[in-house]
Design an enzyme around this catalytic site. Structure first.
Site, short mmCIF file in Angstrom:
data_model
loop_
_atom_site.label_atom_id
_atom_site.label_comp_id
_atom_site.label_asym_id
_atom_site.label_seq_id
_atom_site.Cartn_x
_atom_site.Cartn_y
_atom_site.Cartn_z
N GLY A 15 37.19 56.05 55.74
CA GLY A 15 36.71 56.29 54.37
C GLY A 15 35.64 55.30 53.96
N LEU A 16 35.96 54.03 54.11
CA LEU A 16 35.01 52.97 53.72
C LEU A 16 33.82 52.93 54.68
CD1 LEU A 16 34.71 50.84 51.59
CD2 LEU A 16 36.28 49.38 52.85
N LEU A 50 40.18 49.31 69.67
CA LEU A 50 40.09 47.85 69.56
C LEU A 50 40.89 47.14 70.66
CD1 LEU A 50 40.57 47.43 65.68
CD2 LEU A 50 38.48 46.90 66.96
N SER A 73 45.12 51.28 57.89
CA SER A 73 44.79 50.87 56.52
C SER A 73 45.93 51.10 55.53
CB SER A 73 43.53 51.60 56.06
OG SER A 73 43.72 52.99 56.17
N ASN A 110 44.03 43.22 49.24
CA ASN A 110 44.91 42.71 48.17
C ASN A 110 46.37 42.67 48.64
OD1 ASN A 110 46.43 45.28 46.83
ND2 ASN A 110 44.41 45.89 47.53
N HIS A 111 46.71 43.47 49.69
CA HIS A 111 48.10 43.49 50.15
C HIS A 111 48.49 42.22 50.93
CE1 HIS A 111 48.62 47.36 48.40
NE2 HIS A 111 47.50 47.77 48.98
N TYR A 143 51.48 45.70 57.07
CA TYR A 143 50.03 45.87 56.92
C TYR A 143 49.41 44.64 56.23
CZ TYR A 143 45.78 47.38 54.50
OH TYR A 143 44.51 47.44 53.98
N LYS A 147 46.78 41.35 57.49
CA LYS A 147 45.57 40.84 56.83
C LYS A 147 45.68 39.31 56.65
CE LYS A 147 43.61 44.87 56.47
NZ LYS A 147 42.46 45.23 57.31
N1 LIG Z 1 39.56 51.56 51.20
C1 LIG Z 1 40.11 50.59 50.50
O1 LIG Z 1 40.18 50.66 49.28
C2 LIG Z 1 40.64 49.36 51.19
C3 LIG Z 1 41.37 48.43 50.46
C4 LIG Z 1 41.81 47.27 51.08
C5 LIG Z 1 41.49 47.04 52.41
N2 LIG Z 1 40.82 48.00 53.10
C6 LIG Z 1 40.55 47.77 54.53
O2 LIG Z 1 39.25 48.22 54.83
C7 LIG Z 1 39.22 48.84 56.12
C8 LIG Z 1 38.69 50.26 55.99
O3 LIG Z 1 39.53 50.97 55.11
P1 LIG Z 1 39.45 52.56 54.99
O4 LIG Z 1 39.98 52.92 53.67
O5 LIG Z 1 38.12 53.04 55.40
O6 LIG Z 1 40.52 52.98 56.09
P2 LIG Z 1 40.54 54.26 57.04
O7 LIG Z 1 41.93 54.40 57.52
O8 LIG Z 1 39.90 55.42 56.34
O9 LIG Z 1 39.57 53.83 58.24
C9 LIG Z 1 39.98 52.94 59.24
C10 LIG Z 1 39.26 53.35 60.51
O10 LIG Z 1 39.67 52.46 61.57
C11 LIG Z 1 39.83 53.22 62.74
N3 LIG Z 1 40.81 52.57 63.61
C12 LIG Z 1 42.14 52.37 63.38
N4 LIG Z 1 42.72 51.78 64.42
C13 LIG Z 1 41.72 51.59 65.35
C14 LIG Z 1 41.71 51.03 66.65
N5 LIG Z 1 42.84 50.56 67.23
N6 LIG Z 1 40.54 51.00 67.31
C15 LIG Z 1 39.39 51.48 66.76
N7 LIG Z 1 39.35 52.04 65.52
C16 LIG Z 1 40.52 52.08 64.83
C17 LIG Z 1 40.35 54.58 62.29
O11 LIG Z 1 40.09 55.59 63.24
C18 LIG Z 1 39.60 54.77 60.98
O12 LIG Z 1 38.42 55.54 61.15
C19 LIG Z 1 40.62 48.73 56.67
O13 LIG Z 1 40.72 47.59 57.48
C20 LIG Z 1 41.48 48.57 55.43
O14 LIG Z 1 42.68 47.88 55.71
C21 LIG Z 1 40.39 49.14 52.53
#
Ligand SMILES: NC(=O)c1ccc[n+]([C@@H]2O[C@H](COP(=O)([O-])OP(=O)(O)OC[C@H]3O[C@@H](n4cnc5c(N)ncnc54)[C@H](O)[C@@H]3O)[C@@H](O)[C@H]2O)c1
Length: 274
Positions: A15-16, A50, A73, A110-111, A143, A147
């Site tokens: 998503g991000l 990864l 995430s 934040n978690h 989770y 972090k």
């Molecule tokens: N979106 C938010 O509001 C938010 C808030 C706090 C933290 N985060 C952090 O930001 C990051 C992105 O968040 P998001 O909302 O886009 O999450 P998301 O789940 O939509 O995207 C995470 C991506 O990482 C990839 N991924 C997961 N495991 C993997 C691996 N072993 N190897 C390669 N790729 C892998 C997934 O395929 C996915 O496309 C995450 O680390 C999340 O913890 C996001």
């Protein structure tokens, strides 16, 4: 450090990652994309896990910085978090160290501090009540624990190897806030791009931890360390407040899911490994 131009974006299919793929090129970056899931509209993206150390070495080779968004995430069984978020982040740091990449911007959350009591539900806060960035780790899930590990790993790689990191404790980065809690922790995608750009370009960050959100009227935490990087948030969740509160009601200070930074992550049933 010269301004980075080529940036490896891990988690590019997420998503991000999808939001940043459209927003960050406006700042002049060339993005190299990495995700375990293929990206339909970007066949050039590196599709790898990864846990694949060789693929990571190749992915980071020659980049000026990494924006590390990949990982699980949400809460998940410990083994899955261990593999993607803990070992995966370690593998990325090792690849960056071996290839001489000078800086990583790490998507913390934040978690990592989710069990911290929220300053007060609702209204604008006295700035002295804002949660400081050096509040102790209080993870609300495996989770969140991953972090905390990522932030400590970043500190180790700075102290030991001089590899710089900005750890961004992201609140909630979505096009619009979807809940009353989110009014306090929301980061608009445009502010997210502003903050990541500041984190990628600021001089001499060592290991800096920042809160990642917009300048929300109902903000729960202090943005001083983010502003010190040059981040100037432009957005505020307040225009969404009236509608969300009418639909969902004000936050209830007696409800643990409302009265802690981590929201429902503090009260959801635990996912134990067995
Ligand atoms: N979106 C938010 O509001 C938010 C808030 C706090 C933290 N985060 C952090 O930001 C990051 C992105 O968040 P998001 O909302 O886009 O999450 P998301 O789940 O939509 O995207 C995470 C991506 O990482 C990839 N991924 C997961 N495991 C993997 C691996 N072993 N190897 C390669 N790729 C892998 C997934 O395929 C996915 O496309 C995450 O680390 C999340 O913890 C996001």
């Amino acid at each position: 450090m010269p301004a980075p131009r080529t940036v490896l974006l891990t988690g590019a299919a997420g998503g991000l990652g999808t939001l940043m793929r459209s927003l960050l090129p406006e700042y002049g970056y060339t993005l190299r994309l990495f995700d375990v899931r293929p990206i339909e509209d970007a066949p050039e993206a590196i599709t790898a896990d990864l846990t694949d150390k060789e693929a990571l070495r190749e992915a980071v080779r020659g980049v000026d910085a990494v924006l590390h968004l990949a990982g699980i995430s949400l809460e998940a069984p410990f083994e899955k978090i261990l593999r993607s978020n803990i070992e995966g982040t370690y593998n990325l740091y090792e690849a960056a160290r071996l290839e001489g990449v000078p800086r990583i911007v790490f998507a913390s959350s934040n978690h990592a501090v989710g069990f911290t009591p929220a300053p007060r539900a609702g209204t604008p806060l006295d700035p002295s009540a804002l949660i400081p960035i050096d509040t102790p780790h209080r993870p609300d899930t495996f989770y969140g624990l991953s972090k905390c590990f990522g932030e400590d790993l970043a500190q180790l790689y700075w102290d030991k190897h001089g590899l710089e990191t900005v750890s961004v404790r992201i609140g909630s980065c979505f096009p619009e806030p979807t809940g009353v809690r989110m009014l306090s922790v929301w980061m608009s995608p445009a502010d997210g791009a502003r903050l990541f750009h500041a984190a990628l370009t600021a001089e001499e960050v060592g290991h800096t931890v920042v809160h990642g959100s917009s300048a929300n009227t109902r903000l729960w935490w202090d943005l001083t360390s983010a502003r010190a990087l040059g981040y100037e948030p432009q957005d505020d969740s307040e225009p969404y407040a009236e509608k969300l509160i009418a639909e969902q009601g004000e936050l209830d200070p007696e409800n643990p899911a409302h009265s802690h930074l981590g929201g429902h992550f503090v009260s959801d049933p635990p996912i134990w490994p067995y």
